[in-house]
Scaffold this active site. Structure first.
Site, PDB file in Angstrom:
ATOM      1  N   HIS A   1      -6.937  -5.559  -1.895  1.00  0.00           N
ATOM      2  CA  HIS A   1      -5.781  -4.803  -1.400  1.00  0.00           C
ATOM      3  C   HIS A   1      -4.964  -5.625  -0.409  1.00  0.00           C
ATOM      4  O   HIS A   1      -3.820  -5.312  -0.130  1.00  0.00           O
ATOM      5  CB  HIS A   1      -6.284  -3.499  -0.766  1.00  0.00           C
ATOM      6  CG  HIS A   1      -5.235  -2.454  -0.584  1.00  0.00           C
ATOM      7  ND1 HIS A   1      -4.560  -1.881  -1.642  1.00  0.00           N
ATOM      8  CD2 HIS A   1      -4.753  -1.864   0.533  1.00  0.00           C
ATOM      9  CE1 HIS A   1      -3.707  -0.980  -1.181  1.00  0.00           C
ATOM     10  NE2 HIS A   1      -3.802  -0.950   0.125  1.00  0.00           N
TER      11      HIS A   1
ATOM     12  N   ASP B   1      -8.385  -5.152  -6.182  1.00  0.00           N
ATOM     13  CA  ASP B   1      -7.965  -3.983  -5.398  1.00  0.00           C
ATOM     14  C   ASP B   1      -8.555  -2.753  -6.072  1.00  0.00           C
ATOM     15  O   ASP B   1      -8.152  -2.388  -7.168  1.00  0.00           O
ATOM     16  CB  ASP B   1      -6.436  -3.891  -5.350  1.00  0.00           C
ATOM     17  CG  ASP B   1      -5.939  -2.795  -4.424  1.00  0.00           C
ATOM     18  OD1 ASP B   1      -6.746  -1.927  -4.031  1.00  0.00           O
ATOM     19  OD2 ASP B   1      -4.754  -2.801  -4.100  1.00  0.00           O
TER      20      ASP B   1
ATOM     21  N   SER C   1       0.844  -1.188   0.000  1.00  0.00           N
ATOM     22  CA  SER C   1       0.000   0.000   0.000  1.00  0.00           C
ATOM     23  C   SER C   1       0.888   1.251   0.000  1.00  0.00           C
ATOM     24  O   SER C   1       1.652   1.436  -0.937  1.00  0.00           O
ATOM     25  CB  SER C   1      -0.978  -0.034   1.176  1.00  0.00           C
ATOM     26  OG  SER C   1      -1.990   0.931   1.013  1.00  0.00           O
TER      27      SER C   1
END
Length: 184
Positions: A157, A125, A38
């Site tokens: 994600h 995602d 991330s």
């Protein structure tokens, strides 16, 4: 604080690696690998163009941002991007050279990327869509930088499926071993 200064994660990482290598002489500088997911994936991509040459033997980028402007148009988190970067990516301000969209985007320094990188991305995602990972991988491949793509079509994600988690861990650990084995 990260907000408003997305380079701070990379700057702190570089400072942390330097401090660790200085303080702990038993750490082998030829076996340092950076991993991030991330925002950490963004940082992995940022490090590829900004860290001192050969600081990292390899990087792992899990669901990271390649280009902040393209990410703006693809994310489901428009409120975040607009708040974080001072508005939409289509404004006159966003095109100025001192705009966060311009100065912080990892894609800006692809021409300086050299570090072998494992790219991991899930097809589901919607925060950082798969094109960010595919773009990262494409940039690495076109520059002939050793790289692999682990594409997880049923993940978002996060890697939540137990079988996929096993593949994720085996792939990441294999990548680290590949680039940190002294007699490679």
């Amino acid at each position: 604080e990260i907000s408003g200064n997305w380079e701070i994660g990379g700057v702190d990482t570089i400072a942390g690696v330097r401090a660790a290598l200085e303080r702990y002489p038993w750490i082998d500088p030829k076996r340092v690998v950076g991993l991030g997911a991330s925002y950490g994936g963004f940082t992995s991509n940022w490090l590829n163009g900004n860290a001192p040459k050969d600081m990292f033997q390899a990087l792992v980028c899990h669901c990271g941002t390649f280009d902040l402007r393209s990410s703006y148009y693809a994310t489901e988190e428009l409120f975040f991007m607009e708040t974080e970067f001072g508005g939409p990516a289509y404004t006159d301000r966003s095109l100025q050279s001192d705009s966060p969209y311009q100065i912080h985007t990892p894609s800006k320094k692809v021409h300086e990327w050299e570090t072998p990188t494992l790219v991991i991305h899930g097809a589901r995602d919607y925060r950082l869509v798969e094109s960010e990972g595919i773009s990262t991988f494409t940039a690495l491949q076109r520059r002939n930088i050793p790289s692999e793509l682990l594409y997880l079509p049923t993940e978002n994600h996060h890697c939540l499926n137990p079988q996929n988690s096993m593949v994720w861990h085996e792939t990441v650990l294999g990548w680290i071993k590949k680039w940190t084995t002294l007699d490679k």
